[in-house]
Design an enzyme around this catalytic site. Sequence first.
Site, mmCIF file in Angstrom:
data_model
loop_
_atom_site.group_PDB
_atom_site.id
_atom_site.type_symbol
_atom_site.label_atom_id
_atom_site.label_comp_id
_atom_site.label_asym_id
_atom_site.label_seq_id
_atom_site.Cartn_x
_atom_site.Cartn_y
_atom_site.Cartn_z
ATOM 1 N N HIS A 1 66.786 125.009 23.273
ATOM 2 C CA HIS A 1 66.375 125.834 24.440
ATOM 3 C C HIS A 1 67.774 126.445 25.244
ATOM 4 O O HIS A 1 67.800 127.433 25.590
ATOM 5 C CB HIS A 1 65.441 124.987 25.251
ATOM 6 C CG HIS A 1 64.254 124.829 25.013
ATOM 7 N ND1 HIS A 1 63.267 124.865 25.679
ATOM 8 C CD2 HIS A 1 63.437 124.864 23.813
ATOM 9 C CE1 HIS A 1 61.912 124.931 24.914
ATOM 10 N NE2 HIS A 1 62.220 124.655 23.884
ATOM 11 N N ASP B 1 75.320 127.610 26.736
ATOM 12 C CA ASP B 1 76.429 127.423 28.071
ATOM 13 C C ASP B 1 76.087 126.528 28.681
ATOM 14 O O ASP B 1 76.184 126.651 30.078
ATOM 15 C CB ASP B 1 76.418 128.987 28.431
ATOM 16 C CG ASP B 1 75.015 129.467 29.145
ATOM 17 O OD1 ASP B 1 74.145 128.761 28.996
ATOM 18 O OD2 ASP B 1 75.089 130.300 29.717
ATOM 19 N N HIS C 1 61.294 119.201 13.997
ATOM 20 C CA HIS C 1 60.355 118.713 14.240
ATOM 21 C C HIS C 1 59.894 117.422 13.508
ATOM 22 O O HIS C 1 58.825 116.799 13.485
ATOM 23 C CB HIS C 1 59.001 119.661 14.260
ATOM 24 C CG HIS C 1 59.162 120.748 15.327
ATOM 25 N ND1 HIS C 1 58.278 121.914 15.223
ATOM 26 C CD2 HIS C 1 60.090 120.853 16.565
ATOM 27 C CE1 HIS C 1 58.854 122.473 16.455
ATOM 28 N NE2 HIS C 1 59.693 122.052 17.090
HETATM 29 C C1 HEM Z 1 60.498 127.512 15.189
HETATM 30 C C2 HEM Z 1 59.955 127.708 16.395
HETATM 31 C C3 HEM Z 1 59.809 126.503 17.287
HETATM 32 C C4 HEM Z 1 58.625 126.354 18.091
HETATM 33 C C5 HEM Z 1 57.526 127.371 18.143
HETATM 34 C C6 HEM Z 1 58.896 125.212 18.950
HETATM 35 C C7 HEM Z 1 57.660 124.527 19.741
HETATM 36 C C8 HEM Z 1 57.672 123.247 20.188
HETATM 37 C C9 HEM Z 1 56.823 122.726 20.953
HETATM 38 C C10 HEM Z 1 55.699 123.559 21.551
HETATM 39 C C11 HEM Z 1 57.040 121.406 21.343
HETATM 40 C C12 HEM Z 1 56.216 120.623 21.996
HETATM 41 C C13 HEM Z 1 56.645 120.310 23.428
HETATM 42 C C14 HEM Z 1 55.910 119.458 24.251
HETATM 43 O O1 HEM Z 1 54.612 119.571 24.300
HETATM 44 O O2 HEM Z 1 56.602 118.368 25.037
HETATM 45 C C15 HEM Z 1 58.359 121.274 20.350
HETATM 46 C C16 HEM Z 1 59.147 120.018 20.660
HETATM 47 C C17 HEM Z 1 60.097 119.854 19.853
HETATM 48 N N1 HEM Z 1 61.131 120.696 19.432
HETATM 49 FE FE1 HEM Z 1 60.424 122.695 18.913
HETATM 50 N N2 HEM Z 1 59.864 124.575 18.544
HETATM 51 C C18 HEM Z 1 60.457 125.296 17.454
HETATM 52 C C19 HEM Z 1 61.916 125.128 16.927
HETATM 53 C C20 HEM Z 1 62.468 123.932 17.259
HETATM 54 C C21 HEM Z 1 63.983 123.839 17.068
HETATM 55 C C22 HEM Z 1 64.766 125.031 16.068
HETATM 56 C C23 HEM Z 1 64.352 122.746 17.475
HETATM 57 C C24 HEM Z 1 65.850 122.307 17.439
HETATM 58 C C25 HEM Z 1 66.753 122.405 16.368
HETATM 59 C C26 HEM Z 1 63.301 122.149 17.975
HETATM 60 C C27 HEM Z 1 63.105 120.915 18.537
HETATM 61 C C28 HEM Z 1 62.228 120.202 18.912
HETATM 62 C C29 HEM Z 1 61.842 118.593 19.321
HETATM 63 C C30 HEM Z 1 63.152 117.720 19.010
HETATM 64 C C31 HEM Z 1 60.854 118.455 19.987
HETATM 65 C C32 HEM Z 1 60.383 117.233 20.387
HETATM 66 C C33 HEM Z 1 60.676 116.997 21.874
HETATM 67 C C34 HEM Z 1 60.546 115.748 22.325
HETATM 68 O O3 HEM Z 1 59.671 114.929 21.865
HETATM 69 O O4 HEM Z 1 60.582 115.605 23.801
HETATM 70 N N3 HEM Z 1 62.166 122.984 17.874
HETATM 71 N N4 HEM Z 1 58.781 122.491 19.905
#
Ligand code: HEM
Length: 324
Positions: free
Chosen positions: A64, A72, A191
Amino acid sequence: MELWKTTFFTVMLLLAVGTGEGQLVENFYSFTCPSVEAIVRQVVTNKISQTFITIPATLRLFFHDCFVEGCDASVMIASPNGDAEKDAPDSLSLAGDGFDTVIKARQAVDAVCPNVVSCADILAIAARDVVVLSGGPNFNVELGRRDGLISQASRVAGNLPEPTFDLNLLNSIFNKNNLSMIDMIALSGAHTVGFSHCSKFSARLYSFNSPSRIDPSLDSSYAQQLIRDCPPNVDPTIAINMDPSTPNAFDNAYYQNLLQGKGLFTSDEVLFTDQISQPTVSDFASSSGDFFAAFATAMVKLGRTGVKTGTDGEIRRDCAAFNS
Ligand code: HEM
Ligand SMILES: *[C@@H]1O[C@H](CO)[C@@H](O)[C@H](O)[C@H]1NC(C)=O
């Protein structure tokens, strides 16, 4: 030998500074804070032993940060008015333990080399460390980022992917950040760890379309499990594992899940259902080596997004506040 080394690095450093180019280098702190990576690793290790969420929280925080204003540490800023980047709707679900990891690591680094390492670099190192410490690939982190001077909630919308995105929308937002489709597919493998709140995918369970309430690309037993975990009026604070098979390991199970219709978001499953991205998903599902190599490459590229270097930005004293 030592003299030769010192001379060599000094020349390299002068070249890097002299050109004023926005280039990061792996040995940026070799003179000013040679133990920075060891110190950050220690803090991250301690923090993980207190809570697993450290891992997904820190990794997502880095993503993010990089997609909004560049890598940054703009996402770290706390505003008394609630109008900083972290206050935007897309950032509200960022887990607090990611922020805490960076603050703690910066404090530990400052005890040894005060005010020379940027919060943005600490976040980049910590993001690599959580990947390694959960079983993912090791890679060298490029350094030399400066902390940004802008952090506004109003500048977030449209810069982060949504879980409803299709392949075209995913590709366009990643391409805008100089990341290829392969980078995007590999980074989505993040994920393999972490949690999602039910609201992020409940439309796939209850209101997909008529006549099919449930998204037909979901495996039916997985859909039933999700309906049990996320009933219609579920507590909005409930979050479930995004990787139902090996939630605590950084591995390629995410892609194996996609092959079985067990991608949690539309943006996950579409990587397999779309013929254009499917071969890469199949490759990563069968070869964890290919996934790890692609993930490491993509993380280094992600870490270059919109970086400030040289005399741009600042080295923030407090990662949550601008210096002035
Ligand atoms: C490709 C498009 C992506 C979408 C649409 C997306 C969307 C999301 C969403 C909706 C969540 C759930 C948030 C919540 O309800 O708390 C999530 C969690 C997460 N995302 Fe993504 N994400 C994307 C790419 C990425 C990328 C590139 C990374 C890191 C390199 C990433 C790492 C994570 C991680 C580690 C979580 C878990 C966070 C937690 O457990 O606190 N995501 N993402
Ligand atoms: C993408 O790369 C170009 C060319 O190197 C650069 O000018 C631009 O700032 C980069 N974009 C981002 C978001 O980093």
